[in-house]
Design a protein around this motif. Sequence first.
Motif, PDB file in Angstrom:
ATOM      1  N   CYS A   1       0.861  -1.173   0.000  1.00  0.00           N
ATOM      2  CA  CYS A   1       0.000   0.000   0.000  1.00  0.00           C
ATOM      3  C   CYS A   1       0.897   1.223   0.000  1.00  0.00           C
ATOM      4  CB  CYS A   1      -0.938   0.007   1.210  1.00  0.00           C
ATOM      5  SG  CYS A   1      -0.088   0.060   2.800  1.00  0.00           S
ATOM      6  N   ALA A   2       0.334   2.355  -0.355  1.00  0.00           N
ATOM      7  CA  ALA A   2       1.114   3.588  -0.425  1.00  0.00           C
ATOM      8  C   ALA A   2       0.606   4.585   0.600  1.00  0.00           C
ATOM      9  CB  ALA A   2       1.007   4.191  -1.819  1.00  0.00           C
ATOM     10  N   GLU A   3       1.538   5.375   1.100  1.00  0.00           N
ATOM     11  CA  GLU A   3       1.186   6.483   1.975  1.00  0.00           C
ATOM     12  C   GLU A   3       1.851   7.736   1.434  1.00  0.00           C
ATOM     13  OE1 GLU A   3       2.194   5.460   5.994  1.00  0.00           O
ATOM     14  OE2 GLU A   3       0.821   3.759   6.008  1.00  0.00           O
ATOM     15  N   THR A   4       1.126   8.828   1.484  1.00  0.00           N
ATOM     16  CA  THR A   4       1.660  10.116   1.045  1.00  0.00           C
ATOM     17  C   THR A   4       1.904  10.976   2.276  1.00  0.00           C
ATOM     18  OG1 THR A   4      -0.567  10.967   0.692  1.00  0.00           O
ATOM     19  CG2 THR A   4       0.542  10.008  -1.217  1.00  0.00           C
TER      20      THR A   4
ATOM     21  N   THR B   1       5.106   6.636  -0.580  1.00  0.00           N
ATOM     22  CA  THR B   1       6.022   5.587  -0.132  1.00  0.00           C
ATOM     23  C   THR B   1       5.257   4.278  -0.029  1.00  0.00           C
ATOM     24  OG1 THR B   1       7.192   7.240   1.163  1.00  0.00           O
ATOM     25  CG2 THR B   1       7.630   4.950   1.704  1.00  0.00           C
ATOM     26  N   LEU B   2       5.838   3.202  -0.547  1.00  0.00           N
ATOM     27  CA  LEU B   2       5.215   1.884  -0.473  1.00  0.00           C
ATOM     28  C   LEU B   2       5.554   1.199   0.845  1.00  0.00           C
ATOM     29  CD1 LEU B   2       5.853   0.619  -4.103  1.00  0.00           C
ATOM     30  CD2 LEU B   2       3.622   1.056  -3.043  1.00  0.00           C
TER      31      LEU B   2
ATOM     32  N   ALA C   1       5.635  -0.244  -8.995  1.00  0.00           N
ATOM     33  CA  ALA C   1       5.210   0.976  -8.308  1.00  0.00           C
ATOM     34  C   ALA C   1       4.266   1.727  -9.242  1.00  0.00           C
ATOM     35  CB  ALA C   1       6.417   1.830  -7.949  1.00  0.00           C
TER      36      ALA C   1
ATOM     37  N   GLY D   1       1.726   4.864  -5.255  1.00  0.00           N
ATOM     38  CA  GLY D   1       2.959   4.159  -4.919  1.00  0.00           C
ATOM     39  C   GLY D   1       4.193   4.830  -5.487  1.00  0.00           C
TER      40      GLY D   1
END
Length: 160
Positions: free
Chosen positions: A10-13, A140-141, A132, A136
């Motif tokens: 999962c991705a976080e910004t 950040t993954l 990615a 992503g």
Amino acid sequence: MEQVLTERLCAETPGEIVVFAIGMRINRLWKVWRWLPVLMEMPPMLREQEADPSIGLLSVRPVFGLRNIGVLQHWQSAEHLHAYAHQAGGTHLAAWKRFNEKIGTSGDVGIWHETYVVPAGHSESVYVNMPAYGLGVAGTLHAAKGARASARKRLAATRL
């Protein structure tokens, strides 16, 4: 070829993110001389954006449909996007002027864009067997486990 990541991610910004979708719709397929020049305006803009990381573009993905051709982008902020779109001497303003002069409201080819300002903690994603992609690339993954195992948990975790 992009490396396929064979795990659940999962991705976080880091904060607010802007999702910008832009494209064109071919309304009259036989009028290639009308829509092809519009289509050819996007590659120089993408090259210009790629050449200058300071403009705030985080990721780019082409999107293709039967009559629609577009790009999905993530930007650091609406201010970054607006500054690029209105940059004096930039490719976007010149392309916009050409479209209005040559196509205008003729109906031959349409252009569109949509802008979504997503506050921090109001997005989530999951990727399985993917390179990615999207958020992503923009963020950040992380492994989609524990507090990041489900969409509900990912949204709750990012709102802390």
